[in-house]
Design a protein around this motif. Structure first.
Motif, PDB file in Angstrom:
ATOM      1  N   PHE A  41      38.224  39.614  37.191  1.00  0.00           N
ATOM      2  CA  PHE A  41      39.367  40.514  37.129  1.00  0.00           C
ATOM      3  C   PHE A  41      40.609  39.848  37.704  1.00  0.00           C
ATOM      4  O   PHE A  41      41.710  39.962  37.152  1.00  0.00           O
ATOM      5  CB  PHE A  41      39.055  41.804  37.876  1.00  0.00           C
ATOM      6  CG  PHE A  41      40.140  42.832  37.792  1.00  0.00           C
ATOM      7  CD1 PHE A  41      40.444  43.436  36.581  1.00  0.00           C
ATOM      8  CD2 PHE A  41      40.860  43.199  38.908  1.00  0.00           C
ATOM      9  CE1 PHE A  41      41.457  44.381  36.484  1.00  0.00           C
ATOM     10  CE2 PHE A  41      41.875  44.144  38.831  1.00  0.00           C
ATOM     11  CZ  PHE A  41      42.166  44.739  37.617  1.00  0.00           C
ATOM     12  N   ALA A  42      40.447  39.146  38.822  1.00  0.00           N
ATOM     13  CA  ALA A  42      41.587  38.438  39.411  1.00  0.00           C
ATOM     14  C   ALA A  42      42.072  37.321  38.489  1.00  0.00           C
ATOM     15  O   ALA A  42      43.284  37.158  38.266  1.00  0.00           O
ATOM     16  CB  ALA A  42      41.204  37.878  40.780  1.00  0.00           C
ATOM     17  N   LEU A  43      41.150  36.561  37.922  1.00  0.00           N
ATOM     18  CA  LEU A  43      41.529  35.468  37.027  1.00  0.00           C
ATOM     19  C   LEU A  43      42.222  35.976  35.769  1.00  0.00           C
ATOM     20  O   LEU A  43      43.122  35.323  35.230  1.00  0.00           O
ATOM     21  CB  LEU A  43      40.293  34.655  36.640  1.00  0.00           C
ATOM     22  CG  LEU A  43      39.692  33.750  37.714  1.00  0.00           C
ATOM     23  CD1 LEU A  43      38.369  33.185  37.241  1.00  0.00           C
ATOM     24  CD2 LEU A  43      40.655  32.630  38.075  1.00  0.00           C
ATOM     25  N   LEU A  44      41.826  37.155  35.298  1.00  0.00           N
ATOM     26  CA  LEU A  44      42.370  37.674  34.042  1.00  0.00           C
ATOM     27  C   LEU A  44      43.771  38.250  34.199  1.00  0.00           C
ATOM     28  O   LEU A  44      44.367  38.694  33.216  1.00  0.00           O
ATOM     29  CB  LEU A  44      41.423  38.738  33.472  1.00  0.00           C
ATOM     30  CG  LEU A  44      40.086  38.194  32.989  1.00  0.00           C
ATOM     31  CD1 LEU A  44      39.153  39.329  32.579  1.00  0.00           C
ATOM     32  CD2 LEU A  44      40.276  37.219  31.828  1.00  0.00           C
ATOM     33  N   THR A  45      44.318  38.244  35.419  1.00  0.00           N
ATOM     34  CA  THR A  45      45.721  38.621  35.581  1.00  0.00           C
ATOM     35  C   THR A  45      46.660  37.501  35.157  1.00  0.00           C
ATOM     36  O   THR A  45      47.864  37.729  35.012  1.00  0.00           O
ATOM     37  CB  THR A  45      46.027  39.005  37.040  1.00  0.00           C
ATOM     38  OG1 THR A  45      45.798  37.864  37.892  1.00  0.00           O
ATOM     39  CG2 THR A  45      45.156  40.174  37.497  1.00  0.00           C
ATOM     40  N   ALA A  46      46.136  36.302  34.964  1.00  0.00           N
ATOM     41  CA  ALA A  46      46.967  35.162  34.557  1.00  0.00           C
ATOM     42  C   ALA A  46      47.279  35.248  33.059  1.00  0.00           C
ATOM     43  O   ALA A  46      46.469  35.748  32.273  1.00  0.00           O
ATOM     44  CB  ALA A  46      46.257  33.847  34.878  1.00  0.00           C
ATOM     45  N   SER A 129      43.771  38.477  47.728  1.00  0.00           N
ATOM     46  CA  SER A 129      43.864  39.586  48.686  1.00  0.00           C
ATOM     47  C   SER A 129      44.656  40.751  48.108  1.00  0.00           C
ATOM     48  O   SER A 129      44.301  41.919  48.295  1.00  0.00           O
ATOM     49  CB  SER A 129      44.517  39.103  49.986  1.00  0.00           C
ATOM     50  OG  SER A 129      43.733  38.094  50.600  1.00  0.00           O
ATOM     51  N   GLU A 130      45.722  40.454  47.373  1.00  0.00           N
ATOM     52  CA  GLU A 130      46.541  41.511  46.769  1.00  0.00           C
ATOM     53  C   GLU A 130      45.753  42.276  45.701  1.00  0.00           C
ATOM     54  O   GLU A 130      45.816  43.512  45.642  1.00  0.00           O
ATOM     55  CB  GLU A 130      47.807  40.912  46.166  1.00  0.00           C
ATOM     56  CG  GLU A 130      48.818  40.429  47.200  1.00  0.00           C
ATOM     57  CD  GLU A 130      50.059  39.855  46.549  1.00  0.00           C
ATOM     58  OE1 GLU A 130      50.058  39.694  45.306  1.00  0.00           O
ATOM     59  OE2 GLU A 130      51.027  39.555  47.279  1.00  0.00           O
ATOM     60  N   VAL A 131      45.025  41.557  44.874  1.00  0.00           N
ATOM     61  CA  VAL A 131      44.243  42.218  43.821  1.00  0.00           C
ATOM     62  C   VAL A 131      43.159  43.095  44.433  1.00  0.00           C
ATOM     63  O   VAL A 131      42.936  44.234  43.999  1.00  0.00           O
ATOM     64  CB  VAL A 131      43.627  41.166  42.867  1.00  0.00           C
ATOM     65  CG1 VAL A 131      42.630  41.820  41.914  1.00  0.00           C
ATOM     66  CG2 VAL A 131      44.724  40.477  42.061  1.00  0.00           C
ATOM     67  N   MET A 132      42.475  42.580  45.442  1.00  0.00           N
ATOM     68  CA  MET A 132      41.428  43.373  46.075  1.00  0.00           C
ATOM     69  C   MET A 132      41.996  44.602  46.777  1.00  0.00           C
ATOM     70  O   MET A 132      41.405  45.686  46.745  1.00  0.00           O
ATOM     71  CB  MET A 132      40.652  42.506  47.075  1.00  0.00           C
ATOM     72  CG  MET A 132      39.825  41.388  46.445  1.00  0.00           C
ATOM     73  SD  MET A 132      38.553  41.993  45.282  1.00  0.00           S
ATOM     74  CE  MET A 132      39.358  41.643  43.706  1.00  0.00           C
ATOM     75  N   ALA A 133      43.160  44.445  47.424  1.00  0.00           N
ATOM     76  CA  ALA A 133      43.801  45.594  48.076  1.00  0.00           C
ATOM     77  C   ALA A 133      44.250  46.619  47.043  1.00  0.00           C
ATOM     78  O   ALA A 133      44.114  47.832  47.257  1.00  0.00           O
ATOM     79  CB  ALA A 133      44.990  45.117  48.906  1.00  0.00           C
TER      80      ALA A 133
END
Length: 282
Positions: A41-46, A129-133
Motif C-alpha cells: 500500500f505504501a509503495l503503491l502511492t508512488a 510513518s505518514e502512511v501508517m498514521a
C-alpha cells in the motif's frame, strides 16, 4: 494469535471447527499477508504509471509472484522456500572475452524511466510513518487499502473496476444513494451518488477536471456491469483509472496527517462535497 495447544499449531488441519460456515465469503479478505499488504500500500502511492518504461502495456514496475512466511513458533512446520526457477526468466546474451556471443537466461526486468528516481525518492521512513498514521485515522475507515491492493493484484477489467471502487470506497457515503435524506446541492442539476463522489474528488485534488474524468471512467464501469455494448477499454483509460485512484489516496494521506486532522469522516466528506459542488466546471 497462535492456537493454545501444540497440536493445533503443528497440524492445524486436524483442529478446525467443522461447524463453521467454510463456504462463507469474507468481504475484505486480504490477498497477501498483512505485513506484505502494508508495504504494498505504501509503495503503491508512488506514480509508477508515469515512470514505467512500458506504461502502454502495464503500469506496474514489480510483481509479487509468491510470499514466503516464516514463523518463530517451535511447533509450526516450516514451509520450503519457493524455488527461484518459478520466477520469470527471459533469453539474453553477452559477449565473452573472446568476442563470442553467449546465450543465457536472466530474470525478467521491468524497466523504469530516468524520472523514476526523482518521483519515488520520497519513499523513506518518513513516508512510511505518514502512511501508517493515515491508515489509523477516521479518513481511512473505509476499505480503501483493500481495493488499491486488489487492483495491483488483478488484471484486465478486474483491475479497472478495483481502481474505480477504491475512489468510491474513499469518497462515497451511504446517504448519497437516498434521494429523500441526502441534502440538496443548490444550483446543481446532477444530485446522484456518482456526481457527489466526483465533486468530493474535485475538491480533494483541487482539480475540477479530476471529477469530470471520474464521471467518464465511471460510465465505462457502469457500461460493463450493466451489460451495455462497449468497446475495449483503452490503455489510456486504464492508466487514468490507476492515476486517479493513486492521487485520491495520496491526497487522503495528506489530509489525514494534516494539523489539525479531520474530526470525523462524515464531516470531512461533507466539507469536500460543499467545496467540490461550488467549483467551476472545466
Amino acid at each position: 494469535m497462535f492456537p493454545t495447544n501444540s497440536g493445533g499449531r503443528a497440524l492445524p488441519g486436524l483442529f478446525f471447527n467443522a461447524r463453521e460456515d467454510l463456504g462463507r465469503i469474507e468481504p475484505h479478505k486480504r490477498h497477501f499477508p498483512a505485513p506484505v499488504e502494508d508495504a504494498l500500500f505504501a509503495l503503491l502511492t508512488a506514480p509508477w504509471e508515469d515512470v514505467t518504461g512500458y506504461s502502454g502495456l502495464d503500469w506496474r514496475p514489480f510483481r509479487v509472484p509468491w510470499v514466503h512466511t516464516l514463523s518463530d513458533d517451535l511447533f509450526t512446520r516450516r514451509p520450503t522456500p519457493p524455488d527461484a526457477d518459478t520466477l520469470s526468466w527471459e533469453p539474453d546474451f553477452y559477449q565473452n572475452d573472446e568476442g563470442e556471443t553467449v546465450e543465457v537466461e536472466r530474470p525478467t526486468r521491468l524497466p523504469l524511466t530516468d524520472a523514476a528516481v526523482s518521483q519515488t525518492e520520497y519513499l523513506d521512513d518518513t513516508a512510511w510513518s505518514e502512511v501508517m498514521a493515515a491508515r489509523r485515522s477516521a479518513v481511512f475507515a473505509r476499505p480503501i487499502e483493500h481495493f488499491i491492493v486488489r487492483a495491483f493484484a488483478s488484471d484486465g477489467i478486474d483491475e479497472f473496476l478495483a481502481h474505480i471502487t477504491a475512489i468510491e470506497a474513499a469518497l462515497g457515503m451511504p446517504g448519497d444513494h437516498d434521494p429523500k435524506s441526502r441534502p440538496k446541492i443548490t444550483g446543481q442539476r446532477r444530485q446522484g451518488a456518482t456526481a457527489r463522489v466526483a465533486w468530493r474528488l474535485s475538491a480533494l485534488l483541487n482539480d475540477p477536471s479530476a471529477g469530470e474524468r471520474y464521471l467518464e471512467l465511471f460510465k465505462e464501469r457502469s457500461d460493463f456491469l450493466h451489460g451495455q455494448a462497449m468497446k475495449d477499454i483503452s490503455s489510456q483509460v486504464r492508466l487514468d483509472a490507476r492515476r486517479l485512484a493513486r492521487r485520491c489516496v495520496c491526497a487522503l494521506v495528506g489530509a489525514a496527517t494534516s494539523s489539525p486532522p479531520p474530526e470525523s469522516q462524515d464531516v470531512f466528506l461533507d466539507e469536500l462535497l460543499q467545496r467540490g459542488s461550488a467549483q467551476p466546471k472545466v
